[in-house]
Design a protein around this motif. Sequence first.
Motif, mmCIF file in Angstrom:
data_model
loop_
_atom_site.group_PDB
_atom_site.id
_atom_site.type_symbol
_atom_site.label_atom_id
_atom_site.label_comp_id
_atom_site.label_asym_id
_atom_site.label_seq_id
_atom_site.Cartn_x
_atom_site.Cartn_y
_atom_site.Cartn_z
ATOM 1 N N GLU A 34 9.761 -10.629 -15.865
ATOM 2 C CA GLU A 34 8.155 -11.268 -15.561
ATOM 3 C C GLU A 34 7.632 -12.402 -16.057
ATOM 4 O OE1 GLU A 34 3.426 -9.103 -16.303
ATOM 5 O OE2 GLU A 34 5.285 -8.202 -17.514
ATOM 6 N N GLU B 96 6.731 -0.417 -6.400
ATOM 7 C CA GLU B 96 5.793 -0.561 -6.839
ATOM 8 C C GLU B 96 5.776 -0.781 -8.120
ATOM 9 O OE1 GLU B 96 7.651 2.305 -5.919
ATOM 10 O OE2 GLU B 96 6.782 3.649 -3.899
ATOM 11 N N GLU B 97 5.817 -0.303 -9.121
ATOM 12 C CA GLU B 97 5.558 -1.537 -10.475
ATOM 13 C C GLU B 97 6.140 -2.422 -10.451
ATOM 14 O OE1 GLU B 97 6.717 1.617 -14.082
ATOM 15 O OE2 GLU B 97 8.453 1.871 -13.075
ATOM 16 N N ALA C 35 5.822 -4.446 -7.660
ATOM 17 C CA ALA C 35 4.824 -5.066 -6.771
ATOM 18 C C ALA C 35 3.579 -5.113 -8.258
ATOM 19 C CB ALA C 35 4.379 -4.022 -5.735
ATOM 20 N N GLU C 36 3.020 -4.778 -8.973
ATOM 21 C CA GLU C 36 2.565 -4.098 -9.122
ATOM 22 C C GLU C 36 1.825 -5.604 -10.587
ATOM 23 O OE1 GLU C 36 1.210 -0.532 -10.685
ATOM 24 O OE2 GLU C 36 0.998 0.753 -8.978
ATOM 25 N N GLU D 39 1.388 -8.977 -8.394
ATOM 26 C CA GLU D 39 0.367 -8.267 -7.757
ATOM 27 C C GLU D 39 0.178 -9.471 -7.139
ATOM 28 O OE1 GLU D 39 -3.968 -6.412 -6.819
ATOM 29 O OE2 GLU D 39 -2.553 -5.925 -9.054
ATOM 30 N N TYR E 294 3.602 -0.969 0.778
ATOM 31 C CA TYR E 294 3.174 -1.006 0.182
ATOM 32 C C TYR E 294 3.614 -2.681 -0.837
ATOM 33 C CZ TYR E 294 1.771 -0.257 -4.803
ATOM 34 O OH TYR E 294 0.812 -0.255 -5.700
ATOM 35 N N VAL F 271 0.786 -5.926 -1.970
ATOM 36 C CA VAL F 271 0.878 -6.010 -2.904
ATOM 37 C C VAL F 271 1.096 -7.787 -2.883
ATOM 38 C CG1 VAL F 271 0.610 -5.088 -5.582
ATOM 39 C CG2 VAL F 271 0.126 -3.661 -3.690
ATOM 40 N N THR F 272 1.941 -7.598 -3.603
ATOM 41 C CA THR F 272 2.941 -8.281 -3.819
ATOM 42 C C THR F 272 2.336 -10.461 -2.820
ATOM 43 O OG1 THR F 272 4.329 -8.655 -2.927
ATOM 44 C CG2 THR F 272 4.869 -7.827 -4.812
#
Length: 186
Positions: free
Chosen positions: A51, A91-92, A94-95, A98, A123, A127-128
């Motif tokens: 991150e 998914e995590e 992507a969030e 975001e 998805y 999202v991204t």
Amino acid sequence: MDQDKFIFCLEAVPDIETHTTTEVVEHLELLAMNQGVTSIYKTCDTIEGLEESLGALLYDDHNFKDYEIIYLVMQGQENSICIHDYYYSLEEIAEIFEGKLKGKIVHFANEKVLDLSNDEAQYFIDVTGARAISGYGAEFDNVSSIHLDKVFFSLCQEDDDLIQVVEELHQKFYAMCKLLDFRLYY
């Protein structure tokens, strides 16, 4: 094309304090010297490191818009990545990012099998804001995707049409694309 597009490579390693030159670094250097494809290479050993590295690129690098490909070299399974023995779903991921990967191609090396349903891929893209997600459906411990990755990156430099890029990749390296099961979700 008026200007080059760059690659941001993030490789998961057991410990970022241990400095080693990996196969990925060597090949990115060759890609830069032989074909003029510029890249930034970083390592991470935690999800926070992932991150932080992408965040630094996004917020601190004024040339972020020039980075077309986010190249992730990390282990994992169909819909997850593994960093320091922890699995994180796409998914995590992507969030976490975001709306931050607008127009980027997120490409996974074959250290991680990329096997997404259409809904999972859509998805991640929605999202991204990513333009596409690509990788390989087959993993081989003794066959690295780095050579095919370099060709893919080079073709992306020459053509903005991803369908054309994938078609040309398959025309030139059909056996390798088939063996590693190259995939593109867009």
